[in-house]
Design a protein around this motif. Structure first.
Motif, PDB file in Angstrom:
ATOM      1  N   GLN A   1     -36.462 -30.387 -12.707  1.00 23.18           N
ATOM      2  CA  GLN A   1     -38.320 -29.675 -11.649  1.00 23.18           C
ATOM      3  C   GLN A   1     -39.733 -30.051 -11.790  1.00 23.18           C
ATOM      4  O   GLN A   1     -40.468 -30.297 -10.753  1.00 23.18           O
TER       5      GLN A   1
ATOM      6  N   VAL B   1     -39.300 -34.022  -9.391  1.00 26.98           N
ATOM      7  CA  VAL B   1     -39.586 -33.571  -8.630  1.00 26.98           C
ATOM      8  C   VAL B   1     -40.027 -33.559  -7.390  1.00 26.98           C
ATOM      9  O   VAL B   1     -41.386 -32.500  -7.466  1.00 26.98           O
ATOM     10  N   GLY B   2     -40.669 -34.467  -6.549  1.00 26.48           N
ATOM     11  CA  GLY B   2     -41.351 -34.677  -5.618  1.00 26.48           C
ATOM     12  C   GLY B   2     -42.410 -35.282  -5.976  1.00 26.48           C
ATOM     13  O   GLY B   2     -42.898 -35.903  -4.931  1.00 26.48           O
TER      14      GLY B   2
ATOM     15  N   LYS C   1     -33.470 -33.741  -6.361  1.00 24.25           N
ATOM     16  CA  LYS C   1     -34.637 -34.107  -4.839  1.00 24.25           C
ATOM     17  C   LYS C   1     -34.434 -34.462  -3.427  1.00 24.25           C
ATOM     18  O   LYS C   1     -34.984 -35.419  -2.885  1.00 24.25           O
TER      19      LYS C   1
ATOM     20  N   ARG D   1     -35.963 -40.343  -2.091  1.00 26.06           N
ATOM     21  CA  ARG D   1     -37.481 -38.943  -2.526  1.00 26.06           C
ATOM     22  C   ARG D   1     -37.963 -38.720  -3.415  1.00 26.06           C
ATOM     23  O   ARG D   1     -36.222 -39.401  -4.421  1.00 26.06           O
TER      24      ARG D   1
END
Length: 266
Positions: free
Chosen positions: A161, A164-165, A204, A209
């Motif tokens: 987490q 992600v991004g 993801k 990404r």
């Protein structure tokens, strides 16, 4: 926009006689501080290229890429058979336990503020860092891309987490396609590692990404017979890229007995 370097006909064909320019999607933001930071980064990048092309030997720009040492401790003990761990720690000397913080970044001065990309060069496992979240936030707010290598064994749900991004180039060292070969090089966590990669790619949203997942294989006598199987495994895991890396020359005489296999670096 004009072009003064037409492409050769054998490359461009009959449809295009000029060099194309691709414009990316505009990214809008309303943070004046971030805007000034990005403006400083890109002005330095342009100046750096101009000075290089001019053949200057004394630069007023600073490098667009900065190597950093984030963490000097690793969870793999004994170390991977090809890791010159003892030599690296000797080189770090009294600074082997020095923490890497936001204050460290400020000490880099313009080498940090004007850089576009940060490359973690440390001999250690970055996901063991307590301040990893804070540093990722700092890098993002300062407009920095990050390249970091991990063994992937402690990519917990919480660590996933964190990633992600984010615009991070994440290199995950696999070097094997089976548990048996992985155990010769590292330890008996291959199944867990593969599960971690699956959960990361799923979290993801697949390839394309952030973070951009690169699965790494270093061909050696111990594993080169699994290269084709490794490619098939990667096709199933769906990373963004597959990377083949060479071993580096070393002056150390690395010898290991592991997984029923005798490894000699030389």
């Amino acid at each position: 926009l004009t072009c003064d370097t037409p492409l050769p006909r054998e490359i461009s064909g009959d449809e295009h006689d000029g060099l194309s320019v691709r414009i990316g999607n505009p990214m809008l933001q309303e943070d004046p501080t971030r805007h000034r930071a990005l403006e400083r980064i890109f002005k330095n990048a342009v100046l750096n290229v101009e000075e290089m092309l001019a053949g200057k030997t004394v630069l007023t720009s600073s490098p667009r890429q900065l190597g950093i040492d984030m963490h000097g401790v690793c969870n793999v003990k004994p170390p991977c058979v090809y890791c010159d761990w003892d030599f690296a720690k000797e080189q770090e000397g009294e600074f082997v336990d020095t923490p890497f913080t936001a204050d460290t970044l400020r000490e880099y001065g313009p080498f940090y503020t004007k850089s576009q990309e940060l490359v973690n060069c440390s001999i250690g496992e970055p996901f063991m860092m307590r301040q990893f979240d804070d540093l990722m936030d700092t890098f993002a707010s300062d407009g920095k891309a990050l390249e970091v290598t991990t063994n992937g064994q402690i990519l917990t749900d919480r660590n996933i987490q964190k990633l992600v991004g984010r615009g991070i180039e994440l290199y995950i060292s696999l070097d094997a396609a089976t548990e048996e070969t992985y155990a010769k090089l590292r330890n008996n966590t291959f199944s867990r590692l593969i599960d971690n990669v699956r959960r990361l790619v799923s979290a993801k949203g697949g390839p394309g990404r952030g973070p951009f997942v690169n699965l790494v294989f270093m061909p050696m006598r111990a594993n080169v017979h699994e290269l084709e199987a490794f490619i098939e495994l990667c096709a199933d895991l769906r990373p963004d890229r597959v990377i083949l890396r060479p071993l580096n020359a070393t002056f150390s005489d690395l010898q290991w007995e592991r997984g029923g296999y005798r490894f000699s670096y030389e």
